[in-house]
Scaffold this active site. Structure first.
Site, short mmCIF file in Angstrom:
data_model
loop_
_atom_site.label_atom_id
_atom_site.label_comp_id
_atom_site.label_asym_id
_atom_site.label_seq_id
_atom_site.Cartn_x
_atom_site.Cartn_y
_atom_site.Cartn_z
N HIS A 84 -10.37 -10.32 1.25
CA HIS A 84 -11.38 -9.35 1.69
C HIS A 84 -12.83 -9.77 1.45
O HIS A 84 -13.74 -9.08 1.89
CB HIS A 84 -11.19 -7.98 1.02
CG HIS A 84 -10.22 -7.07 1.70
ND1 HIS A 84 -10.56 -6.37 2.84
CD2 HIS A 84 -8.94 -6.74 1.43
CE1 HIS A 84 -9.52 -5.64 3.22
NE2 HIS A 84 -8.51 -5.85 2.39
N GLU A 136 -7.90 -2.53 -5.39
CA GLU A 136 -8.32 -3.18 -4.15
C GLU A 136 -9.74 -2.80 -3.76
O GLU A 136 -9.97 -1.96 -2.91
CB GLU A 136 -7.36 -2.83 -3.00
CG GLU A 136 -7.64 -3.69 -1.77
CD GLU A 136 -6.76 -3.34 -0.58
OE1 GLU A 136 -6.10 -2.28 -0.59
OE2 GLU A 136 -6.75 -4.12 0.39
N ASP A 193 0.80 -1.23 0.00
CA ASP A 193 0.00 0.00 0.00
C ASP A 193 0.83 1.28 0.00
O ASP A 193 0.39 2.29 0.54
CB ASP A 193 -0.94 -0.01 1.21
CG ASP A 193 -2.24 -0.74 0.91
OD1 ASP A 193 -3.02 -0.23 0.08
OD2 ASP A 193 -2.47 -1.82 1.48
N HIS A 249 -13.56 -4.52 -0.95
CA HIS A 249 -12.69 -4.19 0.18
C HIS A 249 -13.48 -4.61 1.43
O HIS A 249 -14.15 -5.65 1.40
CB HIS A 249 -12.26 -2.72 0.18
CG HIS A 249 -11.17 -2.45 1.17
ND1 HIS A 249 -11.39 -1.84 2.37
CD2 HIS A 249 -9.86 -2.79 1.15
CE1 HIS A 249 -10.23 -1.81 3.06
NE2 HIS A 249 -9.30 -2.37 2.34
N ASP A 289 1.32 -7.08 2.52
CA ASP A 289 0.46 -5.96 2.96
C ASP A 289 1.26 -4.84 3.62
O ASP A 289 0.72 -4.08 4.43
CB ASP A 289 -0.64 -6.46 3.91
CG ASP A 289 -1.92 -5.64 3.84
OD1 ASP A 289 -1.96 -4.65 3.07
OD2 ASP A 289 -2.89 -5.96 4.55
N HIS A 343 -3.57 -11.02 -0.42
CA HIS A 343 -3.02 -10.79 0.93
C HIS A 343 -3.95 -11.38 1.99
O HIS A 343 -4.71 -10.68 2.63
CB HIS A 343 -2.71 -9.31 1.17
CG HIS A 343 -3.86 -8.35 1.03
ND1 HIS A 343 -4.71 -8.32 -0.04
CD2 HIS A 343 -4.29 -7.35 1.86
CE1 HIS A 343 -5.61 -7.37 0.12
NE2 HIS A 343 -5.38 -6.77 1.28
#
Ligand SMILES: *[C@@H]1O[C@H](CO)[C@@H](O)[C@H](O)[C@H]1NC(C)=O
Ligand SMILES: *[C@@H]1O[C@H](CO)[C@@H](O)[C@H](O)[C@H]1NC(C)=O
Ligand SMILES: *[C@@H]1O[C@H](CO)[C@@H](O)[C@H](O)[C@H]1NC(C)=O
Length: 428
Positions: free
Chosen positions: A251, A177, A71, A204, A345, A272
């Site tokens: 997610h 994402e 990120d 998300h 992540d 992730h």
């Protein structure tokens, strides 16, 4: 001199000297053994740890380490208002930013060779300006990749990763994402593909009008779930397969995972996520889904976030590197080594395990797995070969669908399925 002649008769002094000498030698040997027991074992262990680290680094020079999720773009937004030219990524950001896991010196120390940069905008932009914000984040990623052309290269294919690494460039890819970023439009999905996005995380931490997120599986959830993917959601998966965009199931809820695995004709990724059996958090992947992912040919890229790594039933006071290795080992044990990868992540989380503080630490994790008996071939699959296989297969599925003449899906979501139309001036 004959052997019959007494050597020491009448020469007791010399005999005593010899005894002293022999005693001294024995004493030294005993001393050496005692010291050897006390010091020798840790010394030899230390050299084994060094050997494991050297082996890890050699492997990470032979096959690209590809991380599924970072990120940094979000940190550019939060800490620098997306003003990429006000931040020098070629220097350490330690002490410059308050959360910083990534910069060029640490990428190089970590032997990281390729990264899916996360294109993330918050869920509260849904139904408002998610598309505008997402385009801005795409621009941010393109800007920081373009600013360091001697280091980074923007790539969009599996071969592109390999060629970039051959040219000593860091392969930079983009993962979108959250499905909220396409605002329920297959046209927008196609345009993000054209801009270079190569995976989309289906949700998300909020539902879209067409897919449930992981929070639906929490005991305290009060929102009525959609029950996985809606019919429109299934079309999103099909269109992603047609485009050659990887389907990312991190997610999402368990039912969304299962529905997606049912519809998908190409291997999926979890960019992730870790193993639910080791840490019972609903962001992690349960055994039944891991086994379906094996059938599908996909890959689960393990997240390092302390909260997903270290929780019941294996909770320690502080998350550590060995626990991340446990998640990786667990998935390997259940599915075989072909379905596990790395999706740390970094820069998307505040708490990371001791020993895995930032992107410079990947070799330590590979050294731990080497110590646990992983072979070179297995470590290479984990590092990048599994992701490359999945990516190539998704490209083949795309090529076959194109050959078969499958046109773009042109369906629109029913307006009634949108939760808020205040900011819309028309049905699509
Ligand atoms: C980090 O910096 C941001 C602004 O740059 C600020 O909003 C945030 O509170 C800071 N966090 C900590 C833990 O200092
Ligand atoms: C994985 O399998 C190995 C070999 O059987 C075992 O030693 C290890 O404990 C297992 N790890 C996990 C996390 O299940
Ligand atoms: C819909 O979105 C608008 C704009 O953000 C907001 O003002 C409004 O409260 C929302 N309506 C509902 C029902 O959530």
């Amino acid at each position: 001199m004959s052997g019959k002649e007494p050597l020491t008769f009448g020469n007791t002094g010399g005999c005593n000297k010899n005894r002293l000498l022999i005693g001294g030698v024995i004493g030294f040997v005993v001393f050496a053994i005692v010291i050897g027991l006390a010091v020798g074992i840790p010394l030899s262990k230390r050299s084994t740890d060094e050997e494991n680290l050297a082996r890890a680094k050699r492997i990470l020079n032979e096959v690209p380490l590809i991380d599924g999720h970072n990120d940094l773009a979000w940190q550019y937004r939060k800490q620098a208002q997306n003003q990429v030219y006000k931040v020098n990524l070629a220097d350490s950001l330690i002490g410059v930013w308050n959360i910083t896991h990534t910069d060029i010196p640490r990428i190089q120390q970590g032997h990281l060779k390729a990264q899916f940069w996360a294109l993330y905008v918050p869920c509260d932009s849904q139904y408002i300006d998610a598309v505008r914000q997402s385009l801005d984040q795409m621009d941010t990623i393109k800007k920081f990749v373009a600013r360091y052309p001697d280091v980074f290269r923007f790539v969009t294919t599996a071969d592109g990763i390999i060629n970039a690494v051959k040219a000593k460039r860091f392969a930079s890819l983009v993962g979108l994402e959250g499905g909220h970023s396409i605002d329920s439009s297959l046209g927008n999905l196609r345009m993000f593909y054209d801009l270079g996005v190569r995976y989309m995380t289906i949700t998300h931490s909020c539902n879209t009008p067409w897919a449930d997120n992981w929070k639906m599986d929490n005991a305290d959830n009060t929102i009525t779930p959609l029950n996985g993917l809606t019919d429109f959601g299934k079309l999103v998966i099909k269109e992603m397969n047609r485009l050659g965009m990887l389907v990312d199931l991190s997610h999402v809820s368990e039912k969304t995972m299962l529905d997606s695995l049912e519809v998908a004709t190409a291997p999926v990724i979890f960019s992730h996520s870790s193993a639910w059996a080791i840490c019972n958090h609903n962001r992690n992947v349960r055994d039944n889904v891991l086994l379906k992912t094996k059938e599908n040919g996909g890959v689960v890229m393990v997240n390092f976030y302390s909260d997903y790594v270290n929780c019941a039933p294996n909770e320690l006071p502080q998350a550590n590197l060995a626990q991340v290795a446990d998640h990786i080992d667990y998935i390997k044990n259940l599915t075989g080594v072909d379905h596990v990868g790395i999706g740390a992540d970094y820069d998307g989380v505040e708490r990371v395990p001791v020993g895995l503080e930032d992107v410079s630490k990947y070799p330590a994790l590979f050294a731990e797995l080497a110590k646990r008996g992983w072979t070179d071939a297995e470590l290479k699959k984990l590092a990048g070969e599994n992701l490359l296989r999945v990516f190539k297969k998704a490209e083949e599925v795309r090529d076959q669908m194109m050959k078969d003449g499958i046109p773009p899906y042109e369906d629109h979501i029913a307006v009634g399925q949108l939760k808020n139309t205040t900011c819309r001036s028309g049905p699509f």
